[in-house]
Design a protein around this motif. Structure first.
Motif, short mmCIF file in Angstrom:
data_model
loop_
_atom_site.label_atom_id
_atom_site.label_comp_id
_atom_site.label_asym_id
_atom_site.label_seq_id
_atom_site.Cartn_x
_atom_site.Cartn_y
_atom_site.Cartn_z
N GLN A 190 48.10 38.91 32.42
CA GLN A 190 46.58 39.30 32.16
C GLN A 190 45.80 39.83 33.63
OE1 GLN A 190 44.87 35.67 30.45
NE2 GLN A 190 45.42 36.40 28.47
N ILE A 191 45.00 40.75 33.27
CA ILE A 191 44.07 41.07 34.32
C ILE A 191 42.60 40.41 33.99
CG2 ILE A 191 42.86 43.17 35.44
CD1 ILE A 191 45.30 44.84 34.58
N VAL A 192 42.24 39.89 35.07
CA VAL A 192 41.10 39.20 34.63
C VAL A 192 39.97 39.78 35.65
CG1 VAL A 192 39.51 36.87 35.26
CG2 VAL A 192 42.19 36.81 34.42
N PRO A 193 38.85 40.41 35.05
CA PRO A 193 37.96 41.20 35.92
C PRO A 193 37.17 40.19 36.76
CG PRO A 193 37.16 40.97 33.54
CD PRO A 193 38.53 40.36 33.66
N ASP A 194 36.64 41.02 37.66
CA ASP A 194 35.76 40.39 38.61
C ASP A 194 34.37 40.96 38.58
OD1 ASP A 194 33.90 40.50 41.05
OD2 ASP A 194 35.72 39.86 42.20
N ASP A 195 33.29 40.05 38.57
CA ASP A 195 31.76 40.55 38.10
C ASP A 195 31.61 41.85 38.80
OD1 ASP A 195 31.28 37.00 38.33
OD2 ASP A 195 31.08 38.35 36.46
N LYS A 196 31.92 42.06 40.06
CA LYS A 196 31.51 43.35 40.77
C LYS A 196 32.21 44.60 40.82
CE LYS A 196 28.88 40.65 43.42
NZ LYS A 196 27.30 40.81 43.45
N THR A 197 33.34 44.42 40.04
CA THR A 197 34.07 45.80 39.70
C THR A 197 34.25 46.01 38.36
OG1 THR A 197 36.32 44.50 39.51
CG2 THR A 197 35.65 45.24 41.71
N ILE A 255 39.06 48.40 33.62
CA ILE A 255 38.36 47.08 33.63
C ILE A 255 37.23 47.08 32.76
CG2 ILE A 255 37.68 44.98 34.60
CD1 ILE A 255 40.49 45.79 35.13
N SER A 256 37.28 46.38 31.60
CA SER A 256 36.30 46.66 30.46
C SER A 256 34.93 45.64 30.79
CB SER A 256 36.57 46.12 29.15
OG SER A 256 36.71 44.62 29.00
N ALA A 257 33.91 45.95 30.52
CA ALA A 257 32.59 45.47 30.67
C ALA A 257 32.39 43.94 29.97
CB ALA A 257 31.38 46.12 30.31
N THR A 258 33.53 43.89 29.20
CA THR A 258 33.41 42.47 28.11
C THR A 258 33.72 41.23 28.95
OG1 THR A 258 35.74 42.64 27.54
CG2 THR A 258 33.94 43.70 26.21
N HIS A 259 34.06 41.45 30.46
CA HIS A 259 34.75 40.43 31.17
C HIS A 259 35.86 39.40 30.70
CE1 HIS A 259 31.35 41.06 34.14
NE2 HIS A 259 30.65 40.91 33.08
N LYS A 260 36.56 40.10 29.75
CA LYS A 260 37.58 39.24 28.86
C LYS A 260 38.86 39.71 29.72
CE LYS A 260 35.28 38.54 24.62
NZ LYS A 260 35.52 38.67 23.14
N PRO A 261 39.82 38.72 29.72
CA PRO A 261 41.24 39.31 30.25
C PRO A 261 41.48 40.33 29.61
CG PRO A 261 41.07 36.67 30.07
CD PRO A 261 39.59 37.31 29.46
N ARG A 304 40.09 51.37 38.07
CA ARG A 304 41.47 51.47 37.23
C ARG A 304 42.59 50.79 37.81
NH1 ARG A 304 40.65 56.93 37.15
NH2 ARG A 304 38.99 57.52 35.69
N ILE A 305 43.17 49.87 37.05
CA ILE A 305 44.48 49.32 37.66
C ILE A 305 45.65 50.04 37.16
CG2 ILE A 305 45.64 47.03 37.79
CD1 ILE A 305 42.87 45.99 38.08
N THR A 306 46.73 50.17 37.83
CA THR A 306 48.05 50.70 37.22
C THR A 306 48.90 49.89 37.86
OG1 THR A 306 47.05 52.90 37.37
CG2 THR A 306 49.49 52.57 37.27
#
Length: 77
Positions: free
Chosen positions: A1-8, A34-40, A13-15
């Motif tokens: 899973q990719i867990v987003p950071d509040d600042k990014t 990385i979506s704005a929903t802050h979900k993994p 984009r992550i590849t």
């Protein structure tokens, strides 16, 4: 899973690239924004060697913290 950071969120984009052997061609997941929903975001791939690329999606101030990968051994031996 990719867990987003509040600042990014929404700014990068992550590849993820993986291969089974050093001489094999890499297989990529494609660019994941990385979506704005802050979900993994779930990501699944097979490989022994992995590299992560981070690129700018939106021209803004962004940062990348420590990248951690969760790895689960598969049955191929």
């Amino acid at each position: 899973q990719i867990v987003p950071d509040d600042k990014t969120v929404g700014d990068v984009r992550i590849t993820i690239y993986a291969s089974l052997f050093p001489d094999d061609a890499e297989i990529s997941t494609g660019a994941i924004t990385i979506s704005a929903t802050h979900k993994p975001t779930s990501v699944r791939m097979v490989g022994r060697q992995v590299r992560v690329g981070v690129t700018e999606a939106t021209a803004s101030s962004w940062r990348v913290g420590t990248i951690r990968l969760g790895v689960i051994p598969s049955g191929r031996r």
